[in-house]
Enzyme design. Structure first.
Site, PDB file in Angstrom:
ATOM      1  N   SER A 247      78.022  41.262  79.730  1.00 31.26           N
ATOM      2  CA  SER A 247      79.353  40.985  79.177  1.00 31.26           C
ATOM      3  C   SER A 247      79.724  41.819  77.961  1.00 31.26           C
ATOM      4  O   SER A 247      80.850  41.710  77.467  1.00 31.26           O
ATOM      5  CB  SER A 247      79.473  39.496  78.839  1.00 31.26           C
ATOM      6  OG  SER A 247      79.593  38.734  80.024  1.00 31.26           O
TER       7      SER A 247
ATOM      8  N   SER B  92      83.269  34.320  76.799  1.00 32.91           N
ATOM      9  CA  SER B  92      82.891  35.328  77.793  1.00 32.91           C
ATOM     10  C   SER B  92      83.453  34.988  79.169  1.00 32.91           C
ATOM     11  O   SER B  92      82.722  34.826  80.143  1.00 32.91           O
ATOM     12  CB  SER B  92      81.368  35.480  77.855  1.00 32.91           C
ATOM     13  OG  SER B  92      81.022  36.753  78.353  1.00 32.91           O
TER      14      SER B  92
ATOM     15  N   LYS C  97      80.096  40.552  70.349  1.00 33.73           N
ATOM     16  CA  LYS C  97      80.135  40.102  71.748  1.00 33.73           C
ATOM     17  C   LYS C  97      78.730  40.141  72.310  1.00 33.73           C
ATOM     18  O   LYS C  97      78.007  41.122  72.137  1.00 33.73           O
ATOM     19  CB  LYS C  97      81.054  41.014  72.574  1.00 33.73           C
ATOM     20  CG  LYS C  97      81.177  40.597  74.030  1.00 33.73           C
ATOM     21  CD  LYS C  97      81.996  39.327  74.144  1.00 33.73           C
ATOM     22  CE  LYS C  97      81.850  38.700  75.535  1.00 33.73           C
ATOM     23  NZ  LYS C  97      80.571  37.999  75.722  1.00 33.73           N
TER      24      LYS C  97
ATOM     25  N   LYS D 133      82.985  43.680  78.209  1.00 36.34           N
ATOM     26  CA  LYS D 133      84.286  43.098  77.861  1.00 36.34           C
ATOM     27  C   LYS D 133      84.857  43.722  76.582  1.00 36.34           C
ATOM     28  O   LYS D 133      86.071  43.691  76.365  1.00 36.34           O
ATOM     29  CB  LYS D 133      84.156  41.578  77.700  1.00 36.34           C
ATOM     30  CG  LYS D 133      83.848  40.838  78.995  1.00 36.34           C
ATOM     31  CD  LYS D 133      83.770  39.338  78.752  1.00 36.34           C
ATOM     32  CE  LYS D 133      83.603  38.556  80.040  1.00 36.34           C
ATOM     33  NZ  LYS D 133      82.263  38.647  80.609  1.00 36.34           N
TER      34      LYS D 133
END
Length: 437
Positions: A17, A276, A383, A20
């Site tokens: 993720s 997420s 993140k 992203k």
């Protein structure tokens, strides 16, 4: 611009993720932080004596936020019911038709694993999306050890049903459940075991057809709020073709009855990054598409490549297939993530809204339980990314003397527990947070 530490910084690694970061940054650059998704109700039919004498069309624009967290019906649907009633409509003599042609019909990211499809994190993507394209499934153990547990879908509008091959196991044993369903089928098979003394548990599973889920939920809201509907709720792809197309109305002549705009990208991006949310990332990837015709993931990737090139990220620093990082064939180098994060931090349009979307160490999002009590708590915005043998974190850390550092820490292919990798990462971030010139 001064590197403090590097190790394998150019190696292509599976980001999970962390991808992203790239998707949201590209969306902010092309669409702007004030971008809102649009969904419309329209018709070609006339209203006579309180009756809409034809089909009600729902024109989707990809909004992934409608109905989130509301299992009865969406507040958006309440607004639409009020609008229709204000227009004098008491009955619809026609169908509720979901027009999802703004997006391509391919509902899954490229190179996603087939056995992920039943799970909520692999929810299909469409131009019409309701409740994040997932539905609740409840598993209840039997009353005695060895009995079959029951499984049931809690919203009939999803079009799914459940079959159970779950065995009721001894008290205090571990809950061990898996879900199976192929795209194009409507039965979720639940396998595994649950302890006899466990309470009923609710899980989220992905729907098969987001468009049908949307229009069926809307039809239910209309009927329960007092607007009768004589026709079915249908996907426009299942409507008989007219003049060689599956469009049932002339877009130049239909009447728009209601328009809904989503929250701006600042809010959509916050949910995307804090928890997420894969569906949001895939939706934004398609929304990057420019030009005529349905939005596609391929066109979105082409647009993303152009943006990355303008930021000095070279093609050799990444391989991107989807927007969420769910594909194991996504690769990106730590250098590429650092470049994107640096561009965001140095651009006055992006710096504050982008940083605000990121989880904060020890406080919220996917970092809420990490770094607590360390010097990194509250000083890291980053993140995360995780799947089996993949743990990544990238973002910003504020040092003890108030500097902002950008970092990317990525681990692949390890043979220890993921918690040990997280612990090593968090200790490294604590060192950075304690750093002084």
């Amino acid at each position: 611009g001064e590197p403090l530490y590097r190790h394998n910084e150019s190696r292509l690694l599976v980001p999970a993720s962390n991808l992203k970061i790239v998707t949201l940054a590209a969306a902010a650059e092309r669409l702007g932080w004030n971008y809102r998704f649009e969904t419309r109700l329209a018709t070609e039919a006339a209203v006579l004596n309180g009756v809409l004498t034809g089909d009600l069309l729902v024109l989707g624009g990809g909004d992934p936020t409608i109905g989130r967290g509301d299992r009865a019906w969406s507040s958006v649907f309440d607004e639409w019911v009020d609008t229709l009633k204000a227009a004098g409509i008491q009955r619809i003599d026609g169908r509720i038709v979901g027009d999802d042609d703004a997006f391509e019909d391919q509902r899954f990211g490229l190179n996603w694993a087939w056995d992920d499809f039943p799970y909520d994190y692999s929810a299909p993507i469409g131009a019409l999306q309701y409740n994040e394209n997932v539905v609740d499934l409840r598993v209840t153990p039997g009353t005695v050890v060895g009995a079959r547990a029951t499984a049931e879908i809690l919203d009939a509008a999803s079009g799914l049903s459940a079959s159970s091959e779950v065995v009721t196991a001894a008290a205090a044993s571990t809950v061990d459940l898996d879900f199976e369903r192929f795209p194009g089928t409507s039965v979720v098979k639940v396998v595994g075991s649950v302890p006899v003394d466990a309470p009923a548990r609710v899980f989220s599973v992905a729907v098969d057809n987001p468009t049908l889920y949307f229009v069926r939920a809307l039809e239910r809201a209309l009927v329960e709020r007092g607007i009768a509907v004589t026709g079915d709720a249908v996907d426009i792809d299942d409507v008989a073709q007219t003049n060689g197309t599956n469009r049932i109305v002339d877009p130049n002549v239909f009447t728009v009855l209601a328009t809904h705009l989503s929250a701006p990208l600042t809010e959509v991006g916050t949910r995307l990054m804090k928890v997420s949310q894969n569906l949001y990332a895939e939706t934004l990837l398609k929304r990057l598409s420019a030009g005529p015709g349905p939005a596609t993931a391929k066109a979105g990737r082409d647009e993303m490549r152009a943006i990355l090139t303008s930021w000095g990220v070279t093609p050799g620093e990444y391989v991107i297939w989807d927007g969420s990082g769910l594909s194991r064939r996504d690769y990106i180098a730590p250098t590429a993530l650092v470049k994107v994060l640096t561009v965001m931090a140095r651009d006055a349009r992006h710096a504050d809204p982008f940083a605000a979307t990121l989880p904060v160490g020890g406080l919220d999002g996917t970092l809420d339980t990490r770094m607590k009590g360390s010097s990194a708590e509250g000083r890291v915005r980053a993140k995360t990314g995780s799947m089996s043998q993949v743990r990544t974190v990238a973002g910003y850390v504020t040092t003890a003397d108030g500097q902002t550092l950008v970092f990317a820490i990525m681990a692949n292919g390890f043979d220890v527990s993921s918690s040990k990798v997280d612990d090593a990462t968090d200790r490294a971030l604590a060192v950075l947070a304690s750093f002084e010139r």
